[in-house]
Motif scaffolding. Structure first.
Motif, short mmCIF file in Angstrom:
data_model
loop_
_atom_site.label_atom_id
_atom_site.label_comp_id
_atom_site.label_asym_id
_atom_site.label_seq_id
_atom_site.Cartn_x
_atom_site.Cartn_y
_atom_site.Cartn_z
N TYR A 50 60.09 34.85 73.41
CA TYR A 50 60.26 33.83 72.38
C TYR A 50 61.02 34.43 71.20
CZ TYR A 50 56.80 31.57 75.23
OH TYR A 50 56.16 31.01 76.29
N TYR A 51 62.04 33.71 70.75
CA TYR A 51 62.93 34.19 69.69
C TYR A 51 62.97 33.21 68.53
CZ TYR A 51 64.76 37.49 73.14
OH TYR A 51 64.88 38.50 74.06
N GLU A 52 63.40 33.73 67.37
CA GLU A 52 63.55 32.90 66.18
C GLU A 52 64.72 33.40 65.37
OE1 GLU A 52 60.78 30.93 62.75
OE2 GLU A 52 60.28 32.96 63.39
N GLU A 73 49.67 27.65 73.38
CA GLU A 73 49.79 28.30 72.08
C GLU A 73 51.25 28.53 71.70
OE1 GLU A 73 48.73 31.44 75.17
OE2 GLU A 73 47.85 29.55 74.53
N TRP A 74 52.09 28.87 72.68
CA TRP A 74 53.51 29.06 72.38
C TRP A 74 54.21 27.71 72.25
CZ3 TRP A 74 55.61 33.18 70.47
CH2 TRP A 74 55.02 34.42 70.71
N TYR A 75 53.76 26.69 72.94
CA TYR A 75 54.33 25.36 72.80
C TYR A 75 54.20 24.88 71.36
CZ TYR A 75 55.07 20.37 73.44
OH TYR A 75 55.54 19.10 73.32
N GLY A 76 53.03 25.09 70.77
CA GLY A 76 52.82 24.68 69.38
C GLY A 76 53.75 25.41 68.43
N GLN A 134 52.82 30.23 62.30
CA GLN A 134 52.46 31.57 62.76
C GLN A 134 52.46 31.61 64.29
OE1 GLN A 134 52.07 34.11 60.68
NE2 GLN A 134 52.47 32.73 58.99
N PRO A 135 53.18 32.56 64.88
CA PRO A 135 53.16 32.66 66.34
C PRO A 135 51.82 33.21 66.83
CG PRO A 135 54.45 34.43 65.39
CD PRO A 135 54.08 33.52 64.26
N PRO A 136 51.50 33.02 68.09
CA PRO A 136 50.23 33.53 68.63
C PRO A 136 50.10 35.04 68.56
CG PRO A 136 51.25 32.00 70.16
CD PRO A 136 52.22 32.21 69.06
N THR A 137 51.19 35.76 68.32
CA THR A 137 51.09 37.21 68.19
C THR A 137 50.49 37.61 66.85
OG1 THR A 137 53.37 37.26 67.36
CG2 THR A 137 53.02 37.67 69.72
N LYS A 138 50.58 36.73 65.84
CA LYS A 138 50.02 37.02 64.52
C LYS A 138 48.65 36.39 64.33
CE LYS A 138 54.36 37.74 62.12
NZ LYS A 138 55.21 37.30 61.03
N VAL A 139 48.50 35.16 64.79
CA VAL A 139 47.22 34.44 64.68
C VAL A 139 46.74 34.16 66.10
CG1 VAL A 139 46.10 32.35 63.86
CG2 VAL A 139 47.90 33.38 62.50
N ALA A 140 45.62 34.69 66.45
CA ALA A 140 45.10 34.52 67.81
C ALA A 140 44.77 33.06 68.08
CB ALA A 140 43.87 35.38 68.00
N PRO A 141 45.11 32.54 69.26
CA PRO A 141 44.77 31.15 69.58
C PRO A 141 43.27 31.00 69.79
CG PRO A 141 45.81 32.24 71.44
CD PRO A 141 45.87 33.19 70.30
N VAL A 173 60.07 37.40 68.80
CA VAL A 173 58.79 37.14 68.16
C VAL A 173 57.64 37.58 69.04
CG1 VAL A 173 57.32 35.33 67.20
CG2 VAL A 173 59.77 35.25 66.84
N GLY A 174 57.77 37.37 70.33
CA GLY A 174 56.69 37.76 71.22
C GLY A 174 57.00 37.45 72.67
N GLU A 175 56.06 37.80 73.52
CA GLU A 175 56.18 37.60 74.95
C GLU A 175 54.83 37.14 75.49
OE1 GLU A 175 57.62 40.17 78.86
OE2 GLU A 175 57.96 40.95 76.84
#
Length: 140
Positions: A51-53, A83-86, A94-101, A42-44
């Motif tokens: 981070y994986y899903e 942001e990744w904890y949430g 939505q991960p922080p890669t899609k929606v900016a924190p 999902v992102g780094e």
């Protein structure tokens, strides 16, 4: 017939090992995090955590983190930014890669917990100790 004998499970295990980079990389992954899962990246984050899903897994176990190889096995939950904890704990879909924190002026950057390391805060005493350490006399 293949599922009856469990051959499909063997092929799935071989595919997961291939996705992790082979036998050696899979054993290293098992050594570091005690688990081999397949999922989509999902992102780094800035520290190198990935981070994986996998939506086929049970809710609560379908999102996970692989800590940066630079920390080895000395990883800690405080290495995960807010942001990744949430996202990991399903507070947001939505991960922080899609929606900016959010970014406010009063927010400070992420800082991991340094308790138990050489960088930990150690207060110094301004009072005289009640007990003095004994030093043995030098033999002459």
């Amino acid at each position: 017939m293949a599922s009856y004998f469990g051959i499909d499970k063997i092929f799935k295990a071989l595919r997961i090992m291939k996705d992790h980079g082979g036998i050696r990389a899979s054993l290293y992954q098992l050594y570091r995090v005690d688990d081999l899962k397949d999922g989509t990246l999902v992102g780094e984050d800035a520290m190198g955590n990935k981070y994986y899903e996998n939506k086929q897994l049970t809710l609560g176990r379908n999102r996970w983190i692989i800590y940066s190889p630079s920390v080895g096995t000395d990883y800690d939950g405080s290495m995960v930014p807010a942001e990744w904890y949430g996202w990991l704990h399903h507070k947001t879909d939505q991960p922080p890669t899609k929606v900016a924190p959010t970014s406010y002026g009063w927010q400070s950057g992420h800082q991991m917990n340094v308790t138990g390391t050489a960088d930990a805060y150690m207060p110094y005493s301004t009072t005289k100790p009640k007990v003095e350490a004994w030093t043995p006399p030098k033999a002459t």
